[in-house]
Design a protein around this motif. Sequence first.
Motif, mmCIF file in Angstrom:
data_model
loop_
_atom_site.group_PDB
_atom_site.id
_atom_site.type_symbol
_atom_site.label_atom_id
_atom_site.label_comp_id
_atom_site.label_asym_id
_atom_site.label_seq_id
_atom_site.Cartn_x
_atom_site.Cartn_y
_atom_site.Cartn_z
ATOM 1 N N HIS A 224 10.146 8.903 17.904
ATOM 2 C CA HIS A 224 9.583 7.547 17.843
ATOM 3 C C HIS A 224 8.359 7.432 18.753
ATOM 4 O O HIS A 224 7.304 6.939 18.336
ATOM 5 N N GLU A 225 8.497 7.899 19.997
ATOM 6 C CA GLU A 225 7.383 7.794 20.947
ATOM 7 C C GLU A 225 6.209 8.681 20.541
ATOM 8 O O GLU A 225 5.045 8.315 20.736
ATOM 9 N N LEU A 226 6.494 9.824 19.967
ATOM 10 C CA LEU A 226 5.416 10.689 19.475
ATOM 11 C C LEU A 226 4.692 10.020 18.308
ATOM 12 O O LEU A 226 3.472 10.172 18.154
ATOM 13 N N GLY A 227 5.453 9.272 17.508
ATOM 14 C CA GLY A 227 4.828 8.508 16.423
ATOM 15 C C GLY A 227 3.844 7.490 16.969
ATOM 16 O O GLY A 227 2.733 7.327 16.440
ATOM 17 N N ASP B 209 10.217 -2.014 10.793
ATOM 18 C CA ASP B 209 11.589 -2.521 10.776
ATOM 19 C C ASP B 209 11.960 -2.971 9.362
ATOM 20 O O ASP B 209 11.107 -3.183 8.521
ATOM 21 N N GLY B 210 13.252 -3.110 9.125
ATOM 22 C CA GLY B 210 13.711 -3.594 7.826
ATOM 23 C C GLY B 210 13.898 -2.506 6.786
ATOM 24 O O GLY B 210 14.267 -2.784 5.639
ATOM 25 N N ARG B 211 13.632 -1.254 7.139
ATOM 26 C CA ARG B 211 13.827 -0.142 6.210
ATOM 27 C C ARG B 211 14.045 1.140 7.021
ATOM 28 O O ARG B 211 13.689 1.189 8.206
ATOM 29 N N PRO B 212 14.620 2.194 6.435
ATOM 30 C CA PRO B 212 14.839 3.444 7.176
ATOM 31 C C PRO B 212 13.525 4.040 7.670
ATOM 32 O O PRO B 212 12.639 4.341 6.877
ATOM 33 N N SER B 213 13.401 4.199 8.964
ATOM 34 C CA SER B 213 12.187 4.762 9.566
ATOM 35 C C SER B 213 12.482 5.136 11.007
ATOM 36 O O SER B 213 13.215 4.432 11.711
ATOM 37 N N VAL B 214 11.903 6.243 11.450
ATOM 38 C CA VAL B 214 12.038 6.625 12.858
ATOM 39 C C VAL B 214 11.303 5.633 13.752
ATOM 40 O O VAL B 214 11.554 5.569 14.955
ATOM 41 N N MET B 215 10.445 4.812 13.140
ATOM 42 C CA MET B 215 9.669 3.833 13.903
ATOM 43 C C MET B 215 10.366 2.468 14.003
ATOM 44 O O MET B 215 9.744 1.488 14.387
ATOM 45 N N ASN B 216 11.672 2.405 13.662
ATOM 46 C CA ASN B 216 12.444 1.184 13.912
ATOM 47 C C ASN B 216 12.384 0.866 15.395
ATOM 48 O O ASN B 216 12.502 1.760 16.241
ATOM 49 N N SER B 217 12.221 -0.419 15.722
ATOM 50 C CA SER B 217 12.082 -0.807 17.133
ATOM 51 C C SER B 217 13.400 -0.796 17.885
ATOM 52 O O SER B 217 13.429 -0.762 19.110
ATOM 53 N N ILE C 79 8.680 7.609 4.696
ATOM 54 C CA ILE C 79 7.711 6.539 4.955
ATOM 55 C C ILE C 79 6.889 6.816 6.208
ATOM 56 O O ILE C 79 5.721 6.438 6.307
ATOM 57 N N ASP C 80 7.471 7.541 7.187
ATOM 58 C CA ASP C 80 6.744 7.876 8.417
ATOM 59 C C ASP C 80 5.666 8.926 8.141
ATOM 60 O O ASP C 80 4.561 8.845 8.683
ATOM 61 N N VAL C 81 6.009 9.874 7.294
ATOM 62 C CA VAL C 81 5.037 10.915 6.905
ATOM 63 C C VAL C 81 3.878 10.275 6.137
ATOM 64 O O VAL C 81 2.704 10.573 6.403
ATOM 65 N N VAL C 82 4.208 9.368 5.221
ATOM 66 C CA VAL C 82 3.183 8.661 4.447
ATOM 67 C C VAL C 82 2.291 7.834 5.376
ATOM 68 O O VAL C 82 1.068 7.768 5.178
ATOM 69 N N SER C 83 2.881 7.239 6.400
ATOM 70 C CA SER C 83 2.110 6.423 7.353
ATOM 71 C C SER C 83 1.073 7.262 8.090
ATOM 72 O O SER C 83 -0.058 6.824 8.296
#
Length: 221
Positions: free
Chosen positions: A175-178, A187-195, A208-212
């Motif tokens: 998450h922090e590396l992201g 938030d609201g969907r599966p992601s390592v970037m959930n708060s 979704i993180d790779v796409v981001s």
Amino acid sequence: MKKINKFWKKIIIVLMLLGGMGVVTTEQTTQPVQAASHKIAKKAKKKQHKKKRLKKQIKIDRQKKHHRVKKQIKASKLRIPVATIYVGTSNAEDRQATEAALAAWNQTGAVKFIQVAKPQQAYIYLHDGNYGQTTWAGEEIERRVTKNTRSSEFRLNDFYMRIIDPQSRIDVAEHELGHAIGLNHIDGRPSVMNSVLDLGHAYSIQPIDVVSVITLYNTQR
């Protein structure tokens, strides 16, 4: 005698009527009291349930918008962003988690992290420490940009990192590396970037993180 009997009959009827009214009055007053006590009990139960849920969740970091850092990270010949990182963690478990997180991001093919031996050589400087019962398990301290150097400093809070499972430690580092490469909370969907890190159900890097990352840097795979 008849008059006396009639008199007592009237008294008995009056007493019965008064008694009947008393019963009605009692039922009318007890029902609202019971309803009110039921509402109070329901609220208390809901509040207790909320407290239990909060204990299972940890904020990964503070709400902070991470601006685009495209110009601050060089692109390799493979046309993917490359970021140097110095891992200055003193805790062996934090180091293992960070290195596993670096490997996980590198495996996506959307970004490449390279570890360096000195913090002065790094774009990202990550370290750790026990910062107590704060509201975060990881945090970006600052993003320094000068004429000659650009760097982003992050720290892991061992107060929380030591009580979560090994996979969750990796998720926090991912998450922090992201954030370090410019991703914001999702938030609201599966992601390592959930708060929020739910201790019973955490997310590692998701599609979704790779796409981001690809969208942020307009890279081609």
